[in-house]
Write a protein that holds these residues in place. Structure first.
Motif, PDB file in Angstrom:
ATOM      1  N   TYR A 124      80.683  -7.831  86.427  1.00  0.00           N
ATOM      2  CA  TYR A 124      81.575  -7.221  87.424  1.00  0.00           C
ATOM      3  C   TYR A 124      81.303  -5.731  87.550  1.00  0.00           C
ATOM      4  O   TYR A 124      81.213  -5.182  88.645  1.00  0.00           O
ATOM      5  N   LYS A 125      81.185  -5.081  86.396  1.00  0.00           N
ATOM      6  CA  LYS A 125      80.971  -3.632  86.384  1.00  0.00           C
ATOM      7  C   LYS A 125      79.633  -3.285  87.040  1.00  0.00           C
ATOM      8  O   LYS A 125      79.553  -2.342  87.833  1.00  0.00           O
ATOM      9  N   ALA A 126      78.592  -4.035  86.737  1.00  0.00           N
ATOM     10  CA  ALA A 126      77.273  -3.776  87.315  1.00  0.00           C
ATOM     11  C   ALA A 126      77.296  -3.952  88.835  1.00  0.00           C
ATOM     12  O   ALA A 126      76.721  -3.136  89.569  1.00  0.00           O
ATOM     13  N   ILE A 127      77.962  -4.985  89.297  1.00  0.00           N
ATOM     14  CA  ILE A 127      78.062  -5.216  90.750  1.00  0.00           C
ATOM     15  C   ILE A 127      78.824  -4.079  91.407  1.00  0.00           C
ATOM     16  O   ILE A 127      78.403  -3.536  92.442  1.00  0.00           O
ATOM     17  N   PHE A 128      79.943  -3.693  90.816  1.00  0.00           N
ATOM     18  CA  PHE A 128      80.754  -2.604  91.363  1.00  0.00           C
ATOM     19  C   PHE A 128      79.956  -1.299  91.411  1.00  0.00           C
ATOM     20  O   PHE A 128      79.967  -0.588  92.420  1.00  0.00           O
ATOM     21  N   GLU A 129      79.244  -0.979  90.341  1.00  0.00           N
ATOM     22  CA  GLU A 129      78.437   0.246  90.307  1.00  0.00           C
ATOM     23  C   GLU A 129      77.321   0.204  91.349  1.00  0.00           C
ATOM     24  O   GLU A 129      77.023   1.211  91.997  1.00  0.00           O
ATOM     25  N   LEU A 185      77.369  -1.441  94.215  1.00  0.00           N
ATOM     26  CA  LEU A 185      77.994  -1.226  95.527  1.00  0.00           C
ATOM     27  C   LEU A 185      78.371   0.245  95.730  1.00  0.00           C
ATOM     28  O   LEU A 185      78.249   0.771  96.838  1.00  0.00           O
ATOM     29  N   GLN A 186      78.806   0.906  94.667  1.00  0.00           N
ATOM     30  CA  GLN A 186      79.119   2.334  94.776  1.00  0.00           C
ATOM     31  C   GLN A 186      77.867   3.151  95.089  1.00  0.00           C
ATOM     32  O   GLN A 186      77.929   4.126  95.830  1.00  0.00           O
ATOM     33  N   GLU A 187      76.731   2.758  94.527  1.00  0.00           N
ATOM     34  CA  GLU A 187      75.473   3.440  94.821  1.00  0.00           C
ATOM     35  C   GLU A 187      75.050   3.212  96.266  1.00  0.00           C
ATOM     36  O   GLU A 187      74.577   4.124  96.942  1.00  0.00           O
ATOM     37  N   GLU A 190      80.057   6.775 100.128  1.00  0.00           N
ATOM     38  CA  GLU A 190      81.110   7.361 100.960  1.00  0.00           C
ATOM     39  C   GLU A 190      81.924   6.276 101.671  1.00  0.00           C
ATOM     40  O   GLU A 190      82.506   6.528 102.734  1.00  0.00           O
ATOM     41  N   ALA A 191      81.981   5.090 101.105  1.00  0.00           N
ATOM     42  CA  ALA A 191      82.690   3.977 101.754  1.00  0.00           C
ATOM     43  C   ALA A 191      84.164   4.307 101.938  1.00  0.00           C
ATOM     44  O   ALA A 191      84.823   4.808 101.034  1.00  0.00           O
ATOM     45  N   LYS A 192      84.645   4.067 103.126  1.00  0.00           N
ATOM     46  CA  LYS A 192      86.044   4.293 103.447  1.00  0.00           C
ATOM     47  C   LYS A 192      86.525   3.136 104.314  1.00  0.00           C
ATOM     48  O   LYS A 192      85.756   2.483 104.988  1.00  0.00           O
ATOM     49  N   THR A 193      87.801   2.927 104.294  1.00  0.00           N
ATOM     50  CA  THR A 193      88.382   1.886 105.138  1.00  0.00           C
ATOM     51  C   THR A 193      88.904   2.508 106.427  1.00  0.00           C
ATOM     52  O   THR A 193      89.261   3.682 106.457  1.00  0.00           O
ATOM     53  N   GLU A 194      88.949   1.720 107.465  1.00  0.00           N
ATOM     54  CA  GLU A 194      89.548   2.170 108.712  1.00  0.00           C
ATOM     55  C   GLU A 194      91.042   1.876 108.736  1.00  0.00           C
ATOM     56  O   GLU A 194      91.752   2.334 109.628  1.00  0.00           O
ATOM     57  N   LEU A 195      91.513   1.114 107.765  1.00  0.00           N
ATOM     58  CA  LEU A 195      92.929   0.779 107.708  1.00  0.00           C
ATOM     59  C   LEU A 195      93.748   2.024 107.390  1.00  0.00           C
ATOM     60  O   LEU A 195      93.346   2.854 106.586  1.00  0.00           O
ATOM     61  N   ARG A 196      94.919   2.133 108.036  1.00  0.00           N
ATOM     62  CA  ARG A 196      95.797   3.280 107.804  1.00  0.00           C
ATOM     63  C   ARG A 196      96.940   2.851 106.883  1.00  0.00           C
ATOM     64  O   ARG A 196      97.592   1.834 107.128  1.00  0.00           O
ATOM     65  N   TYR A 197      97.184   3.640 105.843  1.00  0.00           N
ATOM     66  CA  TYR A 197      98.220   3.338 104.858  1.00  0.00           C
ATOM     67  C   TYR A 197      98.537   4.606 104.096  1.00  0.00           C
ATOM     68  O   TYR A 197      97.777   5.578 104.129  1.00  0.00           O
ATOM     69  N   THR A 198      99.677   4.617 103.405  1.00  0.00           N
ATOM     70  CA  THR A 198     100.047   5.807 102.625  1.00  0.00           C
ATOM     71  C   THR A 198     100.250   5.520 101.139  1.00  0.00           C
ATOM     72  O   THR A 198     100.417   6.449 100.364  1.00  0.00           O
ATOM     73  N   ASN A 199     100.258   4.238 100.746  1.00  0.00           N
ATOM     74  CA  ASN A 199     100.390   3.921  99.326  1.00  0.00           C
ATOM     75  C   ASN A 199      99.712   2.570  99.049  1.00  0.00           C
ATOM     76  O   ASN A 199      99.265   1.885  99.970  1.00  0.00           O
ATOM     77  N   ASP A 200      99.642   2.208  97.788  1.00  0.00           N
ATOM     78  CA  ASP A 200      98.945   0.978  97.392  1.00  0.00           C
ATOM     79  C   ASP A 200      99.587  -0.270  97.993  1.00  0.00           C
ATOM     80  O   ASP A 200      98.890  -1.211  98.367  1.00  0.00           O
ATOM     81  N   PHE A 201     100.923  -0.286  98.051  1.00  0.00           N
ATOM     82  CA  PHE A 201     101.609  -1.447  98.617  1.00  0.00           C
ATOM     83  C   PHE A 201     101.225  -1.632 100.083  1.00  0.00           C
ATOM     84  O   PHE A 201     100.900  -2.738 100.518  1.00  0.00           O
TER      85      PHE A 201
END
Length: 92
Positions: free
Chosen positions: A31-36, A38-40, A44-55
């Motif tokens: 899991y960690k290797a896959i996540f790392e 994807l981060q590489e 600068e990955a960002k979502t287009e979704l608008r929100y102000t908290n985790d919920f």
């Protein structure tokens, strides 16, 4: 058979599918290797979704599985004026 769930980071792992601690550690390292990786690829990955908290992010992500992010934002712009946290749903 164990039926509890362990959460490491943000990845839930159901112990009933893991026979040993070494298998668990191997799974977590994958899991960690896959996540790392994807981060590489997308530093600068960002979502287009608008929100102000985790919920609100959770709600927006669940809605985005059903339609486009643009449509989700149109809906959540109004929804999130009323619902900012889980307790707000109870008040409706």
């Amino acid at each position: 058979m164990v039926s509890e769930t362990i959460v490491v980071g943000s990845i839930p792992t159901h112990l009933e599918y893991i026979d040993s601690f070494s298998q668990y550690c191997l799974l977590m390292s994958k899991y960690k290797a896959i996540f790392e990786y994807l981060q590489e690829l997308f530093p600068e990955a960002k979502t287009e979704l608008r929100y102000t908290n985790d919920f609100q992010f959770l709600i927006a992500v669940m809605l985005s599985a059903q339609t486009t992010d643009t449509q989700v934002n149109k809906t959540t712009d109004k929804l999130f004026l009323v619902i900012k946290e889980p307790n707000d749903i109870e008040k409706m």
